[in-house]
Design a protein around this motif. Structure first.
Motif, short mmCIF file in Angstrom:
data_model
loop_
_atom_site.label_atom_id
_atom_site.label_comp_id
_atom_site.label_asym_id
_atom_site.label_seq_id
_atom_site.Cartn_x
_atom_site.Cartn_y
_atom_site.Cartn_z
N LYS A 39 31.41 48.45 51.41
CA LYS A 39 32.36 49.08 50.49
C LYS A 39 32.35 48.35 49.16
CE LYS A 39 37.15 50.62 50.23
NZ LYS A 39 38.44 50.68 50.92
N GLU A 40 32.29 47.02 49.24
CA GLU A 40 32.22 46.21 48.03
C GLU A 40 30.93 46.51 47.25
OE1 GLU A 40 31.82 41.47 47.18
OE2 GLU A 40 33.26 42.06 48.72
N MET A 41 29.84 46.70 47.99
CA MET A 41 28.55 46.99 47.36
C MET A 41 28.54 48.34 46.64
SD MET A 41 25.94 45.57 50.28
CE MET A 41 24.43 45.98 49.39
N SER A 42 29.41 49.23 47.05
CA SER A 42 29.42 50.57 46.45
C SER A 42 30.14 50.60 45.10
CB SER A 42 30.05 51.58 47.40
OG SER A 42 31.44 51.31 47.54
N LYS A 43 30.80 49.50 44.75
CA LYS A 43 31.47 49.43 43.45
C LYS A 43 30.43 49.37 42.33
CE LYS A 43 35.53 47.09 45.29
NZ LYS A 43 36.29 45.84 45.33
N PRO A 44 30.67 50.06 41.23
CA PRO A 44 29.68 50.15 40.15
C PRO A 44 29.25 48.80 39.56
CG PRO A 44 31.55 51.61 39.71
CD PRO A 44 31.88 50.82 40.94
N ASP A 45 30.17 47.85 39.47
CA ASP A 45 29.82 46.57 38.84
C ASP A 45 29.31 45.52 39.82
OD1 ASP A 45 32.26 46.26 40.11
OD2 ASP A 45 33.09 44.95 38.55
N PHE A 46 29.22 45.89 41.08
CA PHE A 46 28.81 44.92 42.11
C PHE A 46 27.44 44.32 41.79
CE2 PHE A 46 26.35 44.00 45.91
CZ PHE A 46 27.12 43.01 46.48
N TRP A 47 26.51 45.13 41.37
CA TRP A 47 25.12 44.70 41.18
C TRP A 47 24.92 43.90 39.90
CZ3 TRP A 47 22.39 44.84 45.41
CH2 TRP A 47 22.78 45.72 46.42
N ASN A 48 25.96 43.75 39.08
CA ASN A 48 25.85 42.97 37.85
C ASN A 48 25.65 41.49 38.14
OD1 ASN A 48 26.23 45.33 36.45
ND2 ASN A 48 28.38 44.94 35.98
N ASP A 49 26.23 41.02 39.23
CA ASP A 49 26.07 39.62 39.64
C ASP A 49 24.95 39.56 40.67
OD1 ASP A 49 26.23 37.06 40.70
OD2 ASP A 49 28.43 37.04 40.74
N VAL A 50 23.75 39.25 40.18
CA VAL A 50 22.56 39.28 41.03
C VAL A 50 22.67 38.31 42.20
CG1 VAL A 50 20.05 38.90 41.09
CG2 VAL A 50 21.09 40.04 39.12
N SER A 51 23.14 37.11 41.94
CA SER A 51 23.25 36.11 43.00
C SER A 51 24.20 36.57 44.11
CB SER A 51 23.73 34.79 42.41
OG SER A 51 23.91 33.84 43.42
N LYS A 52 25.37 37.05 43.70
CA LYS A 52 26.36 37.51 44.68
C LYS A 52 25.83 38.72 45.45
CE LYS A 52 31.06 39.12 45.27
NZ LYS A 52 32.31 39.52 44.64
N SER A 53 25.17 39.63 44.76
CA SER A 53 24.67 40.83 45.44
C SER A 53 23.58 40.46 46.45
CB SER A 53 24.15 41.86 44.43
OG SER A 53 23.07 41.36 43.69
N GLN A 54 22.75 39.47 46.11
CA GLN A 54 21.72 39.02 47.06
C GLN A 54 22.35 38.35 48.28
OE1 GLN A 54 19.22 36.56 44.57
NE2 GLN A 54 17.85 38.27 44.08
N GLN A 55 23.36 37.53 48.05
CA GLN A 55 24.04 36.85 49.15
C GLN A 55 24.72 37.87 50.07
OE1 GLN A 55 26.72 34.11 47.25
NE2 GLN A 55 25.14 32.55 46.96
N THR A 56 25.33 38.86 49.48
CA THR A 56 26.02 39.89 50.27
C THR A 56 25.02 40.69 51.08
OG1 THR A 56 27.79 40.03 48.63
CG2 THR A 56 27.55 41.89 50.14
N SER A 57 23.91 41.07 50.46
CA SER A 57 22.87 41.82 51.17
C SER A 57 22.31 41.00 52.33
CB SER A 57 21.74 42.21 50.22
OG SER A 57 22.20 43.08 49.23
N GLN A 58 22.10 39.72 52.10
CA GLN A 58 21.59 38.84 53.15
C GLN A 58 22.60 38.70 54.28
OE1 GLN A 58 18.57 37.71 53.57
NE2 GLN A 58 19.10 36.61 55.43
N ARG A 59 23.87 38.58 53.94
CA ARG A 59 24.92 38.46 54.96
C ARG A 59 24.96 39.70 55.84
NH1 ARG A 59 27.52 35.52 58.54
NH2 ARG A 59 29.64 36.22 58.87
N ILE A 60 24.85 40.87 55.22
CA ILE A 60 24.83 42.12 55.98
C ILE A 60 23.65 42.14 56.93
CG2 ILE A 60 24.46 44.62 55.78
CD1 ILE A 60 26.26 44.52 53.28
#
Length: 93
Positions: free
Chosen positions: A40-61
């Motif tokens: 749900k967090e990943m579906s937010k429009p600005d989520f992908w602006n923070d590359v490090s956080k988005s990579q960590q979240t994808s890895q956690r999933i």
């Protein structure tokens, strides 16, 4: 032989307790809830602006999905083995 099948059945029952105990600290349902929250967090429009956080979240999933799959595979294998032993015992009686 019947005695050996009974022994397999007892060993499988012991393994089931271990599998169940592994599932408690792991909490597959909680892991799925976390995946849902992260997605749900990943579906937010600005989520992908923070590359490090988005990579960590994808890895956690990915880690959570892998753990859920491993747990379900182990539980499924146990169910299959236990059923086979019970069927064999029924045939021998």
């Amino acid at each position: 032989d019947l005695v050996q099948l009974e022994q397999y059945k007892q060993e499988l029952e012991t393994l089931k307790k271990i599998i169940d105990e592994l599932g408690v600290p792991f909490d597959p349902e909680g892991a799925q809830r976390e995946i849902d929250r992260l997605e749900k967090e990943m579906s937010k429009p600005d989520f992908w602006n923070d590359v490090s956080k988005s990579q960590q979240t994808s890895q956690r999933i990915k880690v959570l999905r892998d753990r859920i799959q491993q747990y379900e595979d182990l539980s499924g294998r146990w169910d299959d083995l236990y059923t086979l032993v019970e069927l064999s015992l029924d045939e021998d009686q």
